[in-house]
Design a protein around this motif. Sequence first.
Motif, PDB file in Angstrom:
ATOM      1  N   GLY A 278     -47.285 -48.087  32.875  1.00 25.50           N
ATOM      2  CA  GLY A 278     -47.653 -49.140  31.935  1.00 25.50           C
ATOM      3  C   GLY A 278     -49.141 -49.391  31.957  1.00 25.50           C
ATOM      4  O   GLY A 278     -49.888 -48.752  32.694  1.00 25.50           O
ATOM      5  N   GLY A 279     -49.569 -50.334  31.127  1.00 23.57           N
ATOM      6  CA  GLY A 279     -50.974 -50.728  31.134  1.00 23.57           C
ATOM      7  C   GLY A 279     -51.846 -49.986  30.162  1.00 23.57           C
ATOM      8  O   GLY A 279     -53.052 -50.229  30.108  1.00 23.57           O
ATOM      9  N   GLY A 280     -51.278 -49.072  29.369  1.00 21.48           N
ATOM     10  CA  GLY A 280     -52.098 -48.350  28.404  1.00 21.48           C
ATOM     11  C   GLY A 280     -51.450 -47.054  27.974  1.00 21.48           C
ATOM     12  O   GLY A 280     -50.415 -46.645  28.520  1.00 21.48           O
ATOM     13  N   PRO A 281     -52.047 -46.390  26.982  1.00 20.24           N
ATOM     14  CA  PRO A 281     -51.486 -45.123  26.493  1.00 20.24           C
ATOM     15  C   PRO A 281     -51.648 -44.005  27.511  1.00 20.24           C
ATOM     16  O   PRO A 281     -52.506 -44.060  28.391  1.00 20.24           O
ATOM     17  CB  PRO A 281     -52.309 -44.847  25.224  1.00 20.24           C
ATOM     18  N   ILE A 282     -50.811 -42.983  27.376  1.00 19.56           N
ATOM     19  CA  ILE A 282     -50.884 -41.788  28.222  1.00 19.56           C
ATOM     20  C   ILE A 282     -51.476 -40.663  27.387  1.00 19.56           C
ATOM     21  O   ILE A 282     -51.008 -40.400  26.275  1.00 19.56           O
ATOM     22  CB  ILE A 282     -49.490 -41.381  28.724  1.00 19.56           C
ATOM     23  N   SER A 283     -52.491 -39.999  27.908  1.00 18.30           N
ATOM     24  CA  SER A 283     -53.123 -38.910  27.160  1.00 18.30           C
ATOM     25  C   SER A 283     -52.149 -37.752  26.982  1.00 18.30           C
ATOM     26  O   SER A 283     -51.209 -37.580  27.778  1.00 18.30           O
ATOM     27  CB  SER A 283     -54.374 -38.415  27.887  1.00 18.30           C
ATOM     28  N   SER A 284     -52.364 -36.956  25.947  1.00 18.15           N
ATOM     29  CA  SER A 284     -51.482 -35.827  25.684  1.00 18.15           C
ATOM     30  C   SER A 284     -51.530 -34.821  26.828  1.00 18.15           C
ATOM     31  O   SER A 284     -50.516 -34.191  27.158  1.00 18.15           O
ATOM     32  CB  SER A 284     -51.869 -35.151  24.366  1.00 18.15           C
ATOM     33  N   ASP A 285     -52.678 -34.671  27.456  1.00 18.69           N
ATOM     34  CA  ASP A 285     -52.787 -33.722  28.560  1.00 18.69           C
ATOM     35  C   ASP A 285     -51.999 -34.192  29.779  1.00 18.69           C
ATOM     36  O   ASP A 285     -51.352 -33.387  30.457  1.00 18.69           O
ATOM     37  CB  ASP A 285     -54.256 -33.515  28.930  1.00 18.69           C
ATOM     38  N   LEU A 286     -52.037 -35.493  30.050  1.00 24.56           N
ATOM     39  CA  LEU A 286     -51.250 -36.018  31.163  1.00 24.56           C
ATOM     40  C   LEU A 286     -49.759 -35.881  30.852  1.00 24.56           C
ATOM     41  O   LEU A 286     -48.960 -35.526  31.730  1.00 24.56           O
ATOM     42  CB  LEU A 286     -51.620 -37.482  31.425  1.00 24.56           C
ATOM     43  N   GLU A 287     -49.376 -36.161  29.617  1.00 21.13           N
ATOM     44  CA  GLU A 287     -47.963 -35.995  29.245  1.00 21.13           C
ATOM     45  C   GLU A 287     -47.509 -34.553  29.451  1.00 21.13           C
ATOM     46  O   GLU A 287     -46.390 -34.307  29.900  1.00 21.13           O
ATOM     47  CB  GLU A 287     -47.745 -36.414  27.790  1.00 21.13           C
ATOM     48  N   ASP A 288     -48.369 -33.598  29.127  1.00 22.12           N
ATOM     49  CA  ASP A 288     -48.020 -32.186  29.325  1.00 22.12           C
ATOM     50  C   ASP A 288     -47.754 -31.897  30.797  1.00 22.12           C
ATOM     51  O   ASP A 288     -46.852 -31.113  31.134  1.00 22.12           O
ATOM     52  CB  ASP A 288     -49.147 -31.287  28.824  1.00 22.12           C
ATOM     53  N   GLN A 289     -48.527 -32.525  31.679  1.00 21.79           N
ATOM     54  CA  GLN A 289     -48.326 -32.317  33.115  1.00 21.79           C
ATOM     55  C   GLN A 289     -47.037 -32.963  33.619  1.00 21.79           C
ATOM     56  O   GLN A 289     -46.435 -32.490  34.576  1.00 21.79           O
ATOM     57  CB  GLN A 289     -49.515 -32.887  33.892  1.00 21.79           C
ATOM     58  N   LEU A 290     -46.621 -34.039  32.956  1.00 18.80           N
ATOM     59  CA  LEU A 290     -45.435 -34.776  33.397  1.00 18.80           C
ATOM     60  C   LEU A 290     -44.142 -34.222  32.807  1.00 18.80           C
ATOM     61  O   LEU A 290     -43.056 -34.415  33.373  1.00 18.80           O
ATOM     62  CB  LEU A 290     -45.557 -36.256  32.996  1.00 18.80           C
ATOM     63  N   ARG A 291     -44.255 -33.516  31.682  1.00 15.96           N
ATOM     64  CA  ARG A 291     -43.082 -33.178  30.875  1.00 15.96           C
ATOM     65  C   ARG A 291     -42.025 -32.367  31.618  1.00 15.96           C
ATOM     66  O   ARG A 291     -40.827 -32.527  31.375  1.00 15.96           O
ATOM     67  CB  ARG A 291     -43.545 -32.459  29.616  1.00 15.96           C
ATOM     68  N   ASN A 292     -42.428 -31.503  32.511  1.00 10.78           N
ATOM     69  CA  ASN A 292     -41.471 -30.622  33.171  1.00 10.78           C
ATOM     70  C   ASN A 292     -41.122 -31.042  34.590  1.00 10.78           C
ATOM     71  O   ASN A 292     -40.445 -30.295  35.312  1.00 10.78           O
ATOM     72  CB  ASN A 292     -42.009 -29.182  33.180  1.00 10.78           C
ATOM     73  N   LEU A 293     -41.567 -32.223  35.002  1.00 14.94           N
ATOM     74  CA  LEU A 293     -41.208 -32.711  36.335  1.00 14.94           C
ATOM     75  C   LEU A 293     -39.744 -33.144  36.349  1.00 14.94           C
ATOM     76  O   LEU A 293     -39.216 -33.635  35.349  1.00 14.94           O
ATOM     77  CB  LEU A 293     -42.113 -33.877  36.736  1.00 14.94           C
ATOM     78  N   PRO A 294     -39.054 -32.981  37.471  1.00  9.01           N
ATOM     79  CA  PRO A 294     -37.610 -33.224  37.516  1.00  9.01           C
ATOM     80  C   PRO A 294     -37.197 -34.689  37.645  1.00  9.01           C
ATOM     81  O   PRO A 294     -36.038 -35.031  37.395  1.00  9.01           O
ATOM     82  CB  PRO A 294     -37.178 -32.440  38.760  1.00  9.01           C
ATOM     83  N   ASN A 295     -38.132 -35.565  38.039  1.00 11.00           N
ATOM     84  CA  ASN A 295     -37.759 -36.971  38.230  1.00 11.00           C
ATOM     85  C   ASN A 295     -37.744 -37.721  36.901  1.00 11.00           C
ATOM     86  O   ASN A 295     -38.082 -37.166  35.852  1.00 11.00           O
ATOM     87  CB  ASN A 295     -38.712 -37.651  39.222  1.00 11.00           C
TER      88      ASN A 295
END
Length: 318
Positions: free
Chosen positions: A128-145
């Motif tokens: 929370g607290g603000g938008p997530i950059s597209s690059d950070l989302e790409d890093q998070l997208r395939n994590l299993p949690n």
Amino acid sequence: MKSIGVERILREFKDQNNFMEVQTSGSTGVPKIIKIEKSHMRASAQMTLDFLGLQKGNKALLCMSPAHIGGIMMMVRAELGDLNLTIVEPSAKPLENLVGNFDFVAMVPYQVAASIDDLHRIKKLIIGGGPISSDLEDQLRNLPNEIYHTYGMTETISHIAMRRVNGSDNETFKTLPGIEIHFDERGCLVINAPALGVKDLATNDLVELKNADTFVWLGRHDNVVNSAGVKLHPESIERKIGDIGYPYFLTGIQDTKFGESLVMVVESDESMEFETFKNHFQALGKYEIPKQIFTVPKFVITESGKLNRKETLNRMAQ
């Protein structure tokens, strides 16, 4: 460990008063103190516990500032859900000196970006607290949690909706139980949440409603750029551009020909040429490409860590 601020907040939450005073973030205006009813805080906490399926004894981590609603509500959730809460001072890498895994953690985007290598230790993470950059989302997208981006504000007692960042529909926010939404004549989200004491709260967030309990966030109404009759949403375009190697944002400036002109503002001590970022604009539509690049030595950041676009633009003008 418990900081003095955390102990004070916990004492205040448990005392006989029915209200707590909480400071708003100041991301779109001057920070102010508002009173929040404790019964509404408990209702909000229970919504999150239910939505995420958290259980008694689950290990939670408080690594956000206890001065704002995000940190306060982590403490309330822990109290109400009987979670095993670990408390650390806010830092970019809160997991760095901790041992073991956690069932539930809340972070702001810059903490998530700095903690990528440790995120596998978190079962359920809310951002929370603000938008997530597209690059950070790409890093998070395939994590299993389970990783969720939250939508909310101090007035709604933290979040009222979440979207699964690494889910099949990662653009759509789903409201928590008991939250009702619609949009007004501007296309901005309006929130009703009786259990939170919220009635017809009109936001400045432009949304696309998918159905009664889901929506896609487009951007802030006050950030929309009207260029030659074409309405541009800077936040949506920023997600398309992604990381350019510098902090930046898009905004509009007055233009005698088009009314407003879309420009990019970059945090740098040096001037930037359009050609420097040309490759980053390839995915943009004709009207989405910034007409000019401006630089400022330092962006204006609110006390809660959010970018203040308006004040940064004023500083640029000066």
